[in-house]
Each structure stands twice: as structure tokens, then as C-alpha cells.
Design a protein around this motif. Structure first.
Motif, short mmCIF file in Angstrom:
data_model
loop_
_atom_site.label_atom_id
_atom_site.label_comp_id
_atom_site.label_asym_id
_atom_site.label_seq_id
_atom_site.Cartn_x
_atom_site.Cartn_y
_atom_site.Cartn_z
N ASN A 37 -13.68 52.97 20.31
CA ASN A 37 -12.29 53.09 20.23
C ASN A 37 -11.43 51.96 21.08
O ASN A 37 -12.04 51.26 22.05
CB ASN A 37 -11.84 54.46 20.42
N LEU A 38 -10.18 51.78 20.61
CA LEU A 38 -9.42 50.53 21.09
C LEU A 38 -8.93 51.06 22.53
O LEU A 38 -8.24 50.40 23.03
CB LEU A 38 -8.37 50.06 20.03
N LEU A 39 -8.82 52.29 22.65
CA LEU A 39 -8.15 52.71 23.86
C LEU A 39 -9.24 52.47 25.07
O LEU A 39 -10.13 52.72 24.93
CB LEU A 39 -7.96 54.48 23.84
N THR A 40 -8.44 52.03 26.17
CA THR A 40 -9.10 51.71 27.17
C THR A 40 -9.22 52.76 28.38
O THR A 40 -8.59 53.73 28.33
CB THR A 40 -8.37 50.25 27.98
N GLU A 41 -10.28 52.51 29.16
CA GLU A 41 -10.47 53.35 30.41
C GLU A 41 -9.29 53.56 31.24
O GLU A 41 -8.74 54.61 31.62
CB GLU A 41 -11.59 53.23 31.23
N THR A 42 -8.42 52.49 31.56
CA THR A 42 -7.34 52.56 32.33
C THR A 42 -6.26 53.35 31.62
O THR A 42 -5.46 54.03 32.18
CB THR A 42 -6.71 51.00 32.47
#
Length: 80
Positions: free
Chosen positions: A12-17
């Protein structure tokens, strides 16, 4: 606590940050990351997550995060 389940695909495009920020803001959320959620390429097209099993997405990352927060707030209101 983990009363609300936020599920994401590893691709997915959602980052860990972004996810860490959501967890800091909402301690009631538990995040599960999967190699694949069998949504056939959706993870590469637009950012999305499943919030308590319901798909939440956006045209871009910022819109998706906003929509995730709205959905989390809706789920929290049901628990109150």
C-alpha cells in the motif's frame, strides 16, 4: 487497547510514519499488515485501508488518512 482494527497491505501507499502517527493519536487502534489482502491491485492504484473490515480510501495519501480518521471516529462513537 486495540478496539478498532486497521488493516493494510504491505504494498500500500500508506507509509509506516503515517501509521505511527495514527497509532499515537488513537491508542484504541491496532494495525495489522498483510502481504496481500486479495484486492487485486487496489493497493498500487490508491491508498486504502480496512477499518473494522470496511474499505476506506482516498484519491491521495492525505485524503485517505483524513477518511481513515473519520471512520475511526465513527467507530469510536459506536463504542461510547
Amino acid at each position: 487497547m486495540g478496539l478498532i482494527l486497521l488493516e493494510i497491505c504491505d504494498l500500500n501507499l500508506l507509509t509506516e510514519t503515517i501509521l505511527e502517527e495514527l497509532l499515537a493519536q488513537y491508542p484504541e487502534v491496532a494495525v495489522m499488515s498483510y502481504e496481500c489482502q486479495n484486492l487485486c491491485g487496489l493497493c498500487k492504484l490508491r491508498p486504502y485501508a480496512l477499518v473494522n473490515g470496511q474499505r476506506v480510501s482516498g484519491k491521495n495519501i492525505e485524503e485517505c488518512v483524513t477518511n481513515i480518521k473519520v471512520k475511526i471516529e465513527e467507530e469510536l462513537s459506536l463504542l461510547a
